[in-house]
Design a protein around this motif. Structure first.
Motif, PDB file in Angstrom:
ATOM      1  N   ARG A   1     -13.623   2.309  -2.702  1.00  0.00           N
ATOM      2  CA  ARG A   1     -12.466   3.077  -3.175  1.00  0.00           C
ATOM      3  C   ARG A   1     -11.924   2.484  -4.472  1.00  0.00           C
ATOM      4  O   ARG A   1     -11.514   3.212  -5.380  1.00  0.00           O
ATOM      5  N   LEU A   2     -11.930   1.142  -4.570  1.00  0.00           N
ATOM      6  CA  LEU A   2     -11.435   0.475  -5.775  1.00  0.00           C
ATOM      7  C   LEU A   2     -12.476   0.435  -6.890  1.00  0.00           C
ATOM      8  O   LEU A   2     -12.145   0.152  -8.043  1.00  0.00           O
ATOM      9  N   GLY A   3     -13.743   0.678  -6.532  1.00  0.00           N
ATOM     10  CA  GLY A   3     -14.792   0.755  -7.542  1.00  0.00           C
ATOM     11  C   GLY A   3     -15.263  -0.579  -8.080  1.00  0.00           C
ATOM     12  O   GLY A   3     -15.825  -0.645  -9.175  1.00  0.00           O
ATOM     13  N   THR A   4     -15.059  -1.666  -7.316  1.00  0.00           N
ATOM     14  CA  THR A   4     -15.503  -2.982  -7.786  1.00  0.00           C
ATOM     15  C   THR A   4     -15.723  -3.909  -6.603  1.00  0.00           C
ATOM     16  O   THR A   4     -15.154  -3.708  -5.528  1.00  0.00           O
ATOM     17  N   ASP A   5     -16.567  -4.916  -6.778  1.00  0.00           N
ATOM     18  CA  ASP A   5     -16.795  -5.904  -5.727  1.00  0.00           C
ATOM     19  C   ASP A   5     -15.596  -6.843  -5.624  1.00  0.00           C
ATOM     20  O   ASP A   5     -15.008  -7.229  -6.637  1.00  0.00           O
TER      21      ASP A   5
END
Length: 201
Positions: free
Chosen positions: A11-15
Protein backbone atom coordinates in the motif's frame (compact mmCIF):
# COMPACT_ATOMS: atom_id res chain seq x y z
CA UNK A 1 -7.63 -7.52 12.95
CA UNK A 2 -4.26 -6.03 12.08
CA UNK A 3 -3.48 -5.49 8.39
CA UNK A 4 -0.92 -8.06 7.08
CA UNK A 5 2.60 -6.65 6.90
CA UNK A 6 3.08 -7.36 3.17
CA UNK A 7 -0.18 -5.57 2.43
CA UNK A 8 1.05 -2.54 4.37
CA UNK A 9 4.27 -2.19 2.39
CA UNK A 10 2.47 -2.73 -0.93
CA UNK A 11 0.00 0.00 0.00
CA UNK A 12 2.89 2.36 0.81
CA UNK A 13 4.77 1.31 -2.33
CA UNK A 14 8.14 0.68 -0.67
CA UNK A 15 10.02 -1.93 1.36
CA UNK A 16 10.08 -1.42 5.14
CA UNK A 17 12.92 -3.67 6.41
CA UNK A 18 12.18 -3.14 10.09
CA UNK A 19 8.62 -4.40 9.57
CA UNK A 20 9.13 -7.49 7.40
CA UNK A 21 11.70 -9.39 5.35
CA UNK A 22 9.16 -9.55 2.51
CA UNK A 23 9.66 -7.23 -0.44
CA UNK A 24 7.38 -5.44 -2.86
CA UNK A 25 9.37 -6.19 -6.03
CA UNK A 26 7.41 -9.39 -6.82
CA UNK A 27 4.09 -7.53 -6.72
CA UNK A 28 4.88 -3.82 -7.11
CA UNK A 29 1.28 -2.67 -7.17
CA UNK A 30 -1.36 -1.83 -4.54
CA UNK A 31 -3.12 -4.67 -2.67
CA UNK A 32 -6.67 -5.71 -3.49
CA UNK A 33 -8.60 -7.49 -6.22
CA UNK A 34 -7.94 -4.77 -8.80
CA UNK A 35 -4.56 -3.65 -7.53
CA UNK A 36 -2.66 -4.82 -10.61
CA UNK A 37 -4.88 -2.99 -13.09
CA UNK A 38 -5.82 0.02 -10.99
CA UNK A 39 -3.65 3.08 -11.44
CA UNK A 40 -2.43 4.79 -8.31
CA UNK A 41 -4.60 7.84 -7.82
CA UNK A 42 -3.07 11.21 -7.26
CA UNK A 43 -2.90 11.61 -3.50
CA UNK A 44 -3.45 14.76 -1.50
CA UNK A 45 -0.55 16.49 0.23
CA UNK A 46 -2.01 15.47 3.58
CA UNK A 47 -2.10 11.80 2.62
CA UNK A 48 1.43 11.92 1.19
CA UNK A 49 2.74 13.37 4.45
CA UNK A 50 0.73 10.87 6.48
CA UNK A 51 2.16 7.94 4.51
CA UNK A 52 5.74 9.16 4.99
CA UNK A 53 5.13 9.34 8.72
CA UNK A 54 3.59 5.84 8.66
CA UNK A 55 6.74 4.42 7.05
CA UNK A 56 8.79 5.61 10.00
CA UNK A 57 6.32 4.33 12.60
CA UNK A 58 6.19 0.91 10.93
CA UNK A 59 9.94 0.54 10.50
CA UNK A 60 10.78 1.49 14.08
CA UNK A 61 7.62 -0.08 15.59
CA UNK A 62 6.46 3.15 17.24
CA UNK A 63 3.14 4.32 18.62
CA UNK A 64 1.86 7.74 17.56
CA UNK A 65 2.68 9.09 21.02
CA UNK A 66 6.28 7.89 20.75
CA UNK A 67 6.61 9.29 17.24
CA UNK A 68 5.39 12.71 18.35
CA UNK A 69 7.85 12.73 21.24
CA UNK A 70 10.78 11.89 18.97
CA UNK A 71 9.73 14.60 16.55
CA UNK A 72 9.32 17.18 19.32
CA UNK A 73 12.80 16.44 20.65
CA UNK A 74 14.30 16.61 17.14
CA UNK A 75 12.58 19.93 16.45
CA UNK A 76 14.33 21.41 19.51
CA UNK A 77 17.73 20.14 18.38
CA UNK A 78 20.21 22.77 17.18
CA UNK A 79 20.87 20.87 13.95
CA UNK A 80 18.70 19.74 11.03
CA UNK A 81 15.39 18.34 12.32
CA UNK A 82 15.31 15.34 9.98
CA UNK A 83 18.89 14.37 10.81
CA UNK A 84 18.21 14.66 14.54
CA UNK A 85 15.02 12.60 14.26
CA UNK A 86 16.63 9.66 12.49
CA UNK A 87 19.78 9.81 14.60
CA UNK A 88 17.62 9.29 17.70
CA UNK A 89 15.55 6.53 16.08
CA UNK A 90 18.59 4.64 14.82
CA UNK A 91 20.10 4.71 18.34
CA UNK A 92 17.10 2.94 19.86
CA UNK A 93 18.28 -0.33 21.42
CA UNK A 94 15.74 -2.49 19.59
CA UNK A 95 16.65 -0.91 16.24
CA UNK A 96 20.38 -1.41 16.83
CA UNK A 97 19.77 -5.08 17.72
CA UNK A 98 17.88 -5.44 14.42
CA UNK A 99 20.49 -3.54 12.39
CA UNK A 100 23.27 -5.69 13.89
CA UNK A 101 21.62 -8.84 12.50
CA UNK A 102 20.65 -10.45 15.82
CA UNK A 103 16.97 -10.31 14.80
CA UNK A 104 15.22 -10.50 11.43
CA UNK A 105 12.92 -7.53 12.08
CA UNK A 106 12.60 -4.66 14.52
CA UNK A 107 9.63 -6.43 16.09
CA UNK A 108 11.72 -9.56 16.74
CA UNK A 109 14.49 -7.37 18.18
CA UNK A 110 11.96 -5.68 20.45
CA UNK A 111 10.98 -9.08 21.85
CA UNK A 112 14.59 -9.96 22.61
CA UNK A 113 15.01 -6.69 24.49
CA UNK A 114 11.65 -6.78 26.31
CA UNK A 115 12.24 -10.35 27.51
CA UNK A 116 15.57 -9.40 29.06
CA UNK A 117 17.87 -11.18 26.62
CA UNK A 118 20.02 -8.13 25.78
CA UNK A 119 22.88 -6.70 27.86
CA UNK A 120 24.31 -3.20 27.45
CA UNK A 121 27.82 -2.86 28.88
CA UNK A 122 27.16 -6.06 30.82
CA UNK A 123 23.87 -4.86 32.35
CA UNK A 124 20.48 -6.27 31.35
CA UNK A 125 18.29 -3.64 29.66
CA UNK A 126 14.66 -4.44 28.82
CA UNK A 127 13.56 -1.10 27.32
CA UNK A 128 13.39 -1.17 23.49
CA UNK A 129 13.57 2.63 23.38
CA UNK A 130 16.78 2.84 25.43
CA UNK A 131 19.09 5.27 23.62
CA UNK A 132 22.58 3.93 22.99
CA UNK A 133 25.67 6.11 23.16
CA UNK A 134 28.90 5.94 21.19
CA UNK A 135 31.25 3.41 22.76
CA UNK A 136 28.57 1.23 24.35
CA UNK A 137 28.68 -2.53 23.83
CA UNK A 138 25.57 -4.65 23.32
CA UNK A 139 25.50 -8.44 23.61
CA UNK A 140 23.05 -11.30 23.57
CA UNK A 141 22.58 -13.17 26.86
CA UNK A 142 24.45 -16.50 26.83
CA UNK A 143 21.29 -18.56 27.42
CA UNK A 144 19.89 -17.31 24.09
CA UNK A 145 22.94 -18.06 21.97
CA UNK A 146 21.67 -21.53 21.12
CA UNK A 147 18.15 -20.37 20.33
CA UNK A 148 17.19 -21.63 16.86
CA UNK A 149 15.59 -18.38 15.69
CA UNK A 150 18.52 -16.28 16.88
CA UNK A 151 21.04 -18.63 15.24
CA UNK A 152 19.12 -18.48 11.96
CA UNK A 153 19.13 -14.69 12.13
CA UNK A 154 22.87 -14.24 12.77
CA UNK A 155 23.87 -16.92 10.25
CA UNK A 156 21.72 -15.83 7.31
CA UNK A 157 22.71 -12.95 5.00
CA UNK A 158 21.58 -9.67 6.59
CA UNK A 159 18.35 -8.14 5.34
CA UNK A 160 20.01 -4.72 5.23
CA UNK A 161 23.69 -3.86 5.12
CA UNK A 162 25.43 -3.55 8.48
CA UNK A 163 25.64 0.22 9.07
CA UNK A 164 29.06 1.80 9.52
CA UNK A 165 28.24 3.02 13.03
CA UNK A 166 28.04 -0.61 14.25
CA UNK A 167 30.90 -3.10 14.49
CA UNK A 168 30.13 -6.66 15.53
CA UNK A 169 31.97 -9.85 16.40
CA UNK A 170 32.20 -12.67 13.86
CA UNK A 171 29.66 -14.80 15.74
CA UNK A 172 27.14 -11.93 15.67
CA UNK A 173 26.38 -12.07 19.40
CA UNK A 174 28.06 -8.79 20.36
CA UNK A 175 28.33 -5.38 18.75
CA UNK A 176 29.59 -1.91 19.57
CA UNK A 177 28.34 1.57 18.67
CA UNK A 178 31.32 3.13 16.90
CA UNK A 179 29.90 6.53 15.96
CA UNK A 180 26.73 8.59 15.69
CA UNK A 181 24.31 7.25 13.03
CA UNK A 182 24.12 9.30 9.83
CA UNK A 183 20.84 10.10 8.07
CA UNK A 184 22.15 8.49 4.88
CA UNK A 185 22.30 5.09 6.62
CA UNK A 186 18.52 4.83 7.17
CA UNK A 187 17.60 1.64 5.23
CA UNK A 188 14.39 2.76 3.53
CA UNK A 189 13.21 5.63 1.37
CA UNK A 190 11.43 8.37 3.29
CA UNK A 191 10.86 12.10 2.82
CA UNK A 192 11.98 13.96 5.96
CA UNK A 193 10.38 17.21 4.82
CA UNK A 194 6.94 15.59 4.50
CA UNK A 195 7.15 14.37 8.11
CA UNK A 196 8.19 17.80 9.35
CA UNK A 197 5.30 19.39 7.43
CA UNK A 198 2.85 16.83 8.85
CA UNK A 199 3.68 17.67 12.46
CA UNK A 200 4.07 21.40 11.82
CA UNK A 201 0.53 21.81 10.48
Amino acid sequence: MSEPRLKKIRRLGTDIPGLTRKRTDRRPYPPGQHGQTRQRRKVSEYRRRLEEKQKVKLNYNLSERQMRRYFRDAAHDDGVTGDALFRALEKRLSNSVFRSGMAVTERAARQLVSHGHILVDGTRVDRPGYSLSVGQTVELAHKMRENVQVLESVQRPPQVQLPSYITRTDDGFLFRIQSEPLRALVPFIVDDRAIIEFYAR
